[in-house]
Scaffold this motif. Structure first.
Motif, mmCIF file in Angstrom:
data_model
loop_
_atom_site.group_PDB
_atom_site.id
_atom_site.type_symbol
_atom_site.label_atom_id
_atom_site.label_comp_id
_atom_site.label_asym_id
_atom_site.label_seq_id
_atom_site.Cartn_x
_atom_site.Cartn_y
_atom_site.Cartn_z
ATOM 1 N N PRO A 16 0.583 -1.080 0.124
ATOM 2 C CA PRO A 16 0.025 -0.008 -0.092
ATOM 3 C C PRO A 16 1.199 1.184 -0.018
ATOM 4 N N GLY A 17 0.233 2.603 0.020
ATOM 5 C CA GLY A 17 1.099 3.500 -0.120
ATOM 6 C C GLY A 17 0.961 4.451 1.741
ATOM 7 N N SER A 65 -4.217 1.154 3.511
ATOM 8 C CA SER A 65 -4.529 0.348 4.338
ATOM 9 C C SER A 65 -4.913 -0.748 2.959
ATOM 10 N N GLU A 66 -4.701 -1.471 3.473
ATOM 11 C CA GLU A 66 -4.977 -2.830 2.467
ATOM 12 C C GLU A 66 -6.798 -2.994 1.697
ATOM 13 N N GLY A 67 -7.277 -1.892 2.953
ATOM 14 C CA GLY A 67 -8.708 -3.035 1.863
ATOM 15 C C GLY A 67 -8.979 -1.657 0.908
ATOM 16 N N MET A 68 -7.936 -0.586 0.662
ATOM 17 C CA MET A 68 -8.101 0.475 -0.797
ATOM 18 C C MET A 68 -7.629 -0.261 -1.860
ATOM 19 N N ASP A 70 -1.007 -4.931 5.222
ATOM 20 C CA ASP A 70 -0.932 -3.704 5.913
ATOM 21 C C ASP A 70 0.738 -3.399 6.277
ATOM 22 N N VAL A 71 1.666 -2.365 6.082
ATOM 23 C CA VAL A 71 2.568 -2.728 6.314
ATOM 24 C C VAL A 71 2.372 -1.941 7.795
ATOM 25 N N GLN A 72 4.228 -1.996 8.858
ATOM 26 C CA GLN A 72 3.738 -2.378 9.690
ATOM 27 C C GLN A 72 3.228 -0.930 9.978
ATOM 28 N N SER A 115 2.422 4.609 -4.527
ATOM 29 C CA SER A 115 3.275 5.735 -3.594
ATOM 30 C C SER A 115 4.595 5.526 -3.439
ATOM 31 N N LEU A 116 4.541 5.630 -1.756
ATOM 32 C CA LEU A 116 5.593 5.251 -0.680
ATOM 33 C C LEU A 116 6.151 3.850 -0.908
ATOM 34 N N GLY A 117 4.759 2.615 -0.996
ATOM 35 C CA GLY A 117 4.919 1.071 -1.517
ATOM 36 C C GLY A 117 5.597 1.331 -2.962
ATOM 37 N N ALA A 118 5.501 2.427 -4.162
ATOM 38 C CA ALA A 118 5.951 2.035 -5.599
ATOM 39 C C ALA A 118 6.670 2.414 -5.493
ATOM 40 N N ALA A 119 7.360 3.365 -4.695
ATOM 41 C CA ALA A 119 9.080 3.135 -4.554
ATOM 42 C C ALA A 119 9.918 2.112 -4.207
#
Length: 498
Positions: A165-166, A171-174, A193-195, A301-305
């Motif tokens: 996720p971003g 959150s994963e639901g998104m 979901d990340v920590q 987003s930051l997950g893409a990075a």
């Protein structure tokens, strides 16, 4: 170079469940208005309005009578379920917006009937390398399912996908929309979901402690911002750690279980519940170095990075998809390098929508731009690096899209009406080529698209789209694809002047 796009026409055909998105006559390219002219301002004003299309557009959240009742029901159910889960795990506190704001994690409530009708879903829990409890869902095709588009019988084993996720409490639901779209076409997908975000734990459990513990005076681990691993949640290390641990969990089996470090006192899963459906074979592909598993990583987003960096160092990954934005040496550091085929879907706007004269800088931090948008702003964020490395890559910028295009959020934040559909269809085509090895470059470049979206009452309706009129008039879309005997390349797919 002219920028005019054809005008979009919407026609909802009564009783068919088919929404046609066509185009009227294109304006002559020679009529491109100058920045600041009345025609330019009018077009920009329409673009800004269309950036809220998911809320007020035809079939959008406020114009679909099924949406609000479903939101109330599913938002309540999701919040109660998360509360009960947290009460049952008092030593694993998730001090997050997802656990405290009702409906935060609900995603698109019209998708609630997907599991059990169009595919399978199973909630899972596992720890990251710091011992923080991560929560997620594994999505898979239904038994005996057929592809909803082609009617072809789905036969496993299936390639794997991890969706990270971003940040800012994504959150994963998104991201269920993309997981479901892929699973029903023959993929095993893990969302999580990340920590410190969604329903995942905020704190680490060092040395196997039952209770969470942080020592802010300790020396930070490499890449971490503090001596408390994973705290604060808003750091790229969380998303890189999450991606790699999620990959390990996706590929875990009862015979080779996931280690679950620091899981004392927590209820965790030792293996992917759909491990029998997952293709864990190593594939020698002409597109990737060595023999890699048929697995993709997708991040926003930051997950893409994060996934942009992980693709370079994790040999389990065969392709990467970055949703606003694909990494580059400038944004990801000097050690960054393109390795596997990459798809980038990038946005015109950030968290808010700004007029043409504030399009300088980045989409997240607009700055004055009296000359109008720089067409190469999006192209320079990542695609150039893949192109220079000679690796298959593609970048699309949906028209009127925002940074929140890829997150299903109810009612309050901007996103275009069709950006999610364009994204999903393109990701499906991309993974078909680079994980299933089906279809050549021409399939990726096909302009006509069909998309199934939920409309309420367990119904999915078909939308027919033309891609190019739904791409940005301001920023470059581009591709570099190896065909059997030549390279297909276009650094200015829609002719915006790159």
């Amino acid at each position: 170079m002219p920028l005019n796009r054809p005008r979009t026409l919407l026609a909802l055909m009564a009783g068919t469940g088919l929404l046609l998105v066509g185009t009227g006559p294109s304006l002559a390219r020679t009529s491109e208005p100058e920045p600041g002219s009345p025609a330019y301002v009018q077009r920009d004003t329409q673009n800004i309005a269309d950036a809220y299309g998911r809320i007020h557009g035809e079939g959008g959240q406020l114009r679909n009578p099924a949406y609000l009742p479903a939101l109330v029901a599913q938002g309540t159910a999701t919040s109660v379920a998360q509360l009960l889960t947290q009460v049952a795990e008092p030593t694993r506190p998730a001090l997050t917006a997802g656990n405290s704001v009702p409906g935060w994690d609900v995603g698109n409530p019209l998708r609630a009937s997907w599991a059990g009708t169009r595919g399978r879903a199973r909630r899972v829990a596992f720890t990251n390398q710091h011992g923080a409890l991560l929560r997620g869902t594994v999505w898979a095709p239904a038994p005996g399912a057929r592809d909803p588009y082609s009617g072809r019988r789905l036969r496993g084993p299936f390639p794997g996908v991890v969706i990270t996720p971003g940040s800012v409490q994504g959150s994963e639901g998104m991201y269920e929309w993309l997981a479901q779209d892929l699973a029903e076409r023959g993929y095993v997908v893990l969302t999580y979901d990340v920590q410190g975000q969604g329903a995942s734990e905020t704190f680490p459990h060092p040395d196997g402690q039952v209770f969470p513990f942080c020592d802010p005076t300790a020396e930070p681990l490499p890449g971490e911002m503090s001596g408390c691993p994973g705290v604060p949640f808003q750091q790229q290390a969380n998303f890189e750690v999450g991606t790699r641990d999620a990959l390990s969990f996706l590929h875990a089996t009862p015979a080779r279980p996931y280690a679950n470090p620091g899981s004392e006192g927590a209820r965790v899963d030792a293996a992917n519940p759909f491990h029998r459906l997952l293709d864990r074979s190593r594939d020698h592909s002409p597109f990737t170095p060595g023999r890699r598993q048929r697995t993709a990583i997708i991040g926003h987003s930051l997950g893409a990075a994060a996934v942009s960096r992980v693709q370079a160092v994790d040999e389990r990954v065969a392709t990467v998809v970055a949703l606003d934005k694909l990494g580059s040496p400038l944004s990801s550091g000097p050690q960054f390098r393109p390795v596997v085929p990459a798809l980038g879907i990038q946005s015109e706007y950030g968290f808010s929508v700004s007029p043409w004269f504030l399009s300088g800088g980045s989409s997240i931090s607009p700055q004055p731009s009296p000359g109008g948008p720089d067409p190469q702003r999006e192209k320079a964020t990542g695609w150039d690096a893949w192109d220079a490395a000679g690796i298959d890559s593609m970048m699309l910028v949906p028209r009127a899209s925002t940074h929140l295009e890829y997150t299903d959020i109810p009612l309050v934040l901007p996103a275009s009406r069709w950006g999610q559909a364009v994204t999903s269809v393109t990701v499906q085509r991309w993974l078909d080529r680079y994980l299933k090895h089906r279809g050549g470059p021409r399939a990726l470049l096909r302009e006509r698209m069909r998309y199934l979206e939920p409309t309420g009452g367990g119904t999915w309706s078909e939308v027919r789209l033309r891609r190019d009129p739904l791409l940005s008039s301001y920023y470059c879309s581009a591709y570099r694809l190896d065909a059997a005997r030549r390279t297909l390349r276009d650094a200015d797919l829609t002719g915006v002047g790159c």
